[in-house]
Design an enzyme around this catalytic site. Structure first.
Site, PDB file in Angstrom:
ATOM      1  N   GLY A 133      -2.928   4.641  -3.349  1.00 56.77           N
ATOM      2  CA  GLY A 133      -2.447   3.814  -4.446  1.00 56.77           C
ATOM      3  C   GLY A 133      -1.590   2.675  -3.934  1.00 56.77           C
ATOM      4  N   LEU A 191       0.852  -1.184   0.000  1.00 62.84           N
ATOM      5  CA  LEU A 191       0.000   0.000   0.000  1.00 62.84           C
ATOM      6  C   LEU A 191       0.891   1.238   0.000  1.00 62.84           C
ATOM      7  CD1 LEU A 191      -2.891   1.159   0.286  1.00 62.84           C
ATOM      8  CD2 LEU A 191      -2.522   1.122   2.762  1.00 62.84           C
ATOM      9  N   LYS A 192       0.567   2.200  -0.855  1.00 62.24           N
ATOM     10  CA  LYS A 192       1.281   3.474  -0.830  1.00 62.24           C
ATOM     11  C   LYS A 192       0.660   4.344   0.247  1.00 62.24           C
ATOM     12  CE  LYS A 192       3.301   7.081  -3.635  1.00 62.24           C
ATOM     13  NZ  LYS A 192       3.242   8.066  -2.538  1.00 62.24           N
ATOM     14  N   LEU A 193       1.438   4.670   1.244  1.00 61.56           N
ATOM     15  CA  LEU A 193       0.935   5.420   2.392  1.00 61.56           C
ATOM     16  C   LEU A 193       1.098   6.916   2.168  1.00 61.56           C
ATOM     17  CD1 LEU A 193       2.418   3.131   5.162  1.00 61.56           C
ATOM     18  CD2 LEU A 193       0.014   3.310   4.508  1.00 61.56           C
TER      19      LEU A 193
END
Length: 269
Positions: free
Chosen positions: A163, A24-26
């Site tokens: 994203g 997961l793009k944090l």
């Protein structure tokens, strides 16, 4: 000890590959966590700004062994458990902010005083699991799956998250480089908006919705050719900083709506 972080290239489409892991793009602030051999903790942003004094709760962890450098994302989660960028910026700007931070680690660059950047990514993940054995609210490991990029991206879209990141399993950590071994796929939102003016001294289009509500300024993704469209539009009035024009339509992509109802990081779609 500061190590210039590895950066990501963009991919427009997610994909499935057994050669990659998906994370997961944090939506937060990139943070390097360094503990020297004497046990002194230093925290750095990706631009080598030391911010140790801003986050005393991270300095006080006492769980990261000497001779370690970690790479991760500093986030604040909202009531739904999702990263809140405006909240983490509030906390970054003031220790008096009431927001509680979390540091989510996705890589280890130094272990027991030895560089790990040439070790394949999955081996570095194993070392990270030894360093951060138990996830807590303030310190945790980034979770990942092997492959399944397309399905993971669909989940981020459904949950309105930022994203995904796709990383080659055998990738080395390329210090200070933007590498095609790490790819980000952003979950953009899209909107049809009006361009109502432009900034005089530094490029920026004024945006609004069709009711006239301001949506902020767009600075990104507008080519010289597209800019002429704004400059050639009929002028209605001007102020010290802006020229207001006869509005015209355009389509933009952006990260999210801010709490003030503006578009975050809008660019031409």
């Amino acid at each position: 000890m500061f190590i210039s972080p590895m950066l990501l290239h963009k991919t427009e489409q997610p994909f499935d590959s057994d050669d990659y892991i998906t994370e997961l793009k944090l939506d937060g602030i990139r943070l390097l966590y360094s503990v020297d051999l004497q046990g002194k903790v230093r925290l750095y942003t990706r631009h080598k700004n030391e911010v140790t004094s801003k986050f005393p709760e991270l300095v006080a962890l006492n769980s990261i062994p000497p001779g370690t450098v970690l790479d991760g994302e500093l986030i604040v989660t909202n009531e739904e458990g999702k990263p809140d960028f405006e909240a983490v910026m509030s906390r970054f700007q003031s220790k008096r902010s009431h927001y509680c931070i979390s540091y989510v680690v996705f890589d280890v660059l130094l272990h027991r005083g030895e560089s790990t950047v040439s070790i394949p990514l999955l081996k570095r993940k194993e070392l990270l699991a030894e360093i951060v054995e138990t996830d807590t609210e303030i310190l945790s490991k980034s979770q990942f799956v092997e492959g399944n990029g397309a399905a993971f991206f669909e989940l981020t879209k459904a949950q309105l998250l930022e994203g995904i990141v796709l990383k080659k399993k055998d990738s080395k950590y390329e210090i200070g480089k933007r590498s095609h071994s790490w790819l980000k796929c952003i979950n953009y939102q899209y909107a049809d908006v009006l361009v109502t003016g432009y900034r005089k001294n530094e490029f920026g289009w004024l945006l609004s919705d069709y009711s006239g509500k301001p949506l902020g300024i767009m600075e990104l993704g507008v080519s010289e050719h597209e800019r002429k469209r704004g400059y050639q539009a009929k002028r209605l009035q001007e102020s010290t900083d802006f020229v207001f024009i006869e509005p015209f339509e355009t389509k933009v992509k952006f990260r999210e709506y801010t709490k003030a109802g503006l578009l975050r990081l809008p660019s031409l779609a």
